[in-house]
Scaffold this motif. Structure first.
Motif, PDB file in Angstrom:
ATOM      1  N   ALA A   1      34.542  42.041  35.083  1.00 43.81           N
ATOM      2  CA  ALA A   1      35.800  43.330  34.224  1.00 43.81           C
ATOM      3  C   ALA A   1      36.165  43.202  33.814  1.00 43.81           C
ATOM      4  N   CYS A   2      37.352  43.005  34.830  1.00 47.35           N
ATOM      5  CA  CYS A   2      38.647  42.437  34.995  1.00 47.35           C
ATOM      6  C   CYS A   2      39.051  41.320  33.642  1.00 47.35           C
TER       7      CYS A   2
ATOM      8  N   SER B   1      38.462  42.194  30.175  1.00 45.67           N
ATOM      9  CA  SER B   1      39.393  43.299  29.541  1.00 45.67           C
ATOM     10  C   SER B   1      41.164  43.138  28.977  1.00 45.67           C
TER      11      SER B   1
ATOM     12  N   HIS C   1      37.671  48.904  36.471  1.00 46.74           N
ATOM     13  CA  HIS C   1      37.710  47.999  36.372  1.00 46.74           C
ATOM     14  C   HIS C   1      36.020  48.033  37.050  1.00 46.74           C
TER      15      HIS C   1
ATOM     16  N   THR D   1      33.045  50.400  35.553  1.00 45.99           N
ATOM     17  CA  THR D   1      33.000  50.609  34.400  1.00 45.99           C
ATOM     18  C   THR D   1      32.842  49.332  33.339  1.00 45.99           C
ATOM     19  N   PRO D   2      32.047  47.976  32.347  1.00 44.58           N
ATOM     20  CA  PRO D   2      32.285  47.247  31.770  1.00 44.58           C
ATOM     21  C   PRO D   2      32.722  47.980  30.981  1.00 44.58           C
TER      22      PRO D   2
END
Length: 409
Positions: free
Chosen positions: A23-24, A27, A193, A195-196
């Motif tokens: 996810a990070c 982002s 992070h 939740t994508p």
């Protein structure tokens, strides 16, 4: 009232510094989020975060007119430097009220976790509730008629900014107390992070009746917006241990008083089955009520809080038992017709229901052909049942390896 969200992420921001998670990793750019901070009417700043002045400039706002800076939670790490010209940042004691020279009134709302929430009433009468990360109002969640709820006799807030995904039960409490109503604009902040970003974030927020916005977004109280309205009927499909039950529960955890219809029943002497049932119960919010039944039509016909049915495969097993479907002779002499009638009755009840309902079922038939005639019969009838119910639902999901794919809606 005009709100500018200078940031919408957790105190660490998104991506988290040094975090290697998926996810990070994605982002970046417009999906990156600074720590949550909110500028109210250019005069009140809720939470002072690094880069607030630059964030305001990017959003087309100056912080020169800020008359009050309020903090909601302990800020770990290096001290945040106070930009020149801003008043000193502070926190209001729980329950105390503060009048700002700009005409805003602020009341400190006690939390059930470290931090302070703020109820802000603007000069125009608009009402905002801003909650810290991981926090929910202490003592709220009882109906308006009870004391101690904090909202007795008051109308719902116009806008609520809260940790919707990190503390979904907080939103359920706000709904139960009347603080959040059908017209309340619920915006998810303190996003982490877990939740994508992208479609998955939007889907989870929509399921909770909330929305997520990008850093720098300005929200005007009273302006027209498309309401976040969760689908009324959702079918969640998936294989064994796919995460389908978790996904189904997630879609209702922001609502109070959910009825959980467990179709598995009890199995005397089966310790492993009892353990499975126990794990499901422990995962569900304490406010949910469990109904162990396969008699689903009356539940669907009744009015009441949201209904979660888990699962249709076990319901079908019971229906086939009652129809004598495992015996070839009984099946041929009326069992098939009796079963199809029950499936048609259930599908009609899903079509006619006025409740918000989430149904769970196993997706079968994609792999090995069952070795027995009864196994193949069950596979075929479950496929037909899933298709019938899916046709009556606005939203259908397929969960594979914990990831949900939208099939419909």
């Amino acid at each position: 009232m005009e709100l500018t969200l200078l940031g919408t992420g957790t105190p660490e921001g998104l991506p988290r510094p040094g975090c290697p998670c998926a996810a990070c990793a994605v982002s970046v750019g417009t999906r990156a989020r600074a720590a949550t901070a909110v500028l109210v009417d250019g005069a009140l700043l809720l939470d002072l975060t690094p880069g607030a002045v630059l964030a305001g400039a990017r959003a087309g706002h100056s912080l020169a007119g800020v008359r009050q800076v309020l903090l909601t939670h302990p800020h770990d790490g290096p001290a945040v430097e106070l930009p020149p010209g801003l008043p000193a940042a502070g926190r209001v004691p729980d329950g105390r009220e503060l009048s700002v020279i700009s005409g805003h009134r602020v009341r400190a709302v006690p939390m059930d976790a470290p931090g302070t929430g703020y109820e802000v009433t603007g000069p125009d009468g608009g009402r905002l509730l801003y909650l810290p990360p991981g926090g929910a109002p202490a003592g709220w969640g009882s109906p308006r008629t009870e004391s101690g709820g904090g909202q007795t006799g008051q109308r719902p807030y116009d806008i609520v900014l809260a940790d919707v995904l990190g503390r979904p039960e907080a939103l359920a409490r706000l709904r139960a107390s009347g603080a959040v109503g059908p017209a309340t604009d619920v915006i998810a902040v303190h996003l982490d992070h877990d939740t994508p970003p992208g479609g998955e974030l939007e889907r989870r927020c929509a399921a909770a009746g909330a929305r997520a916005v990008a850093d720098g977004t300005t929200v005007l109280l009273g302006e027209y917006r498309a309401a976040a309205d969760p689908p009324r009927r959702t079918l969640v499909l998936g294989g064994a241990r796919s995460g389908k039950s978790v996904e189904a529960e997630r879609r209702l955890e922001g609502f109070p008083d959910v009825v959980y219809a467990a179709t598995g029943g009890s199995r005397d002497g089966d310790a492993e089955w009892a353990q499975r049932v126990g794990l499901h119960r422990e995962r569900r919010p304490a406010s949910w009520r469990t109904a162990e039944t396969c008699d689903l039509v009356p539940l669907l016909a009744d009015t009441g809080p949201p209904l979660l049915i888990d699962c249709l495969a076990l319901w079908l097993t019971d229906a086939m038992d009652r129809a004598g479907a495992w015996d070839d002779d009984v099946w041929a002499k009326g069992g098939q017709r009796r079963l199809r009638d029950r499936v048609a009755e259930l599908a009609a009840a899903v079509r006619a229901t006025r409740r918000r309902v989430v149904l769970v079922s196993n997706e079968v038939g994609s792999g090995i052909v069952p070795a027995t005639a009864s196994g193949r019969r069950f596979r075929d009838e479950l496929g037909r049942l899933n298709a019938s119910v899916a046709g009556e639902c606005e939203h259908v999901l397929l969960v594979v390896a914990g990831l949900a794919t939208v099939l419909k809606g």
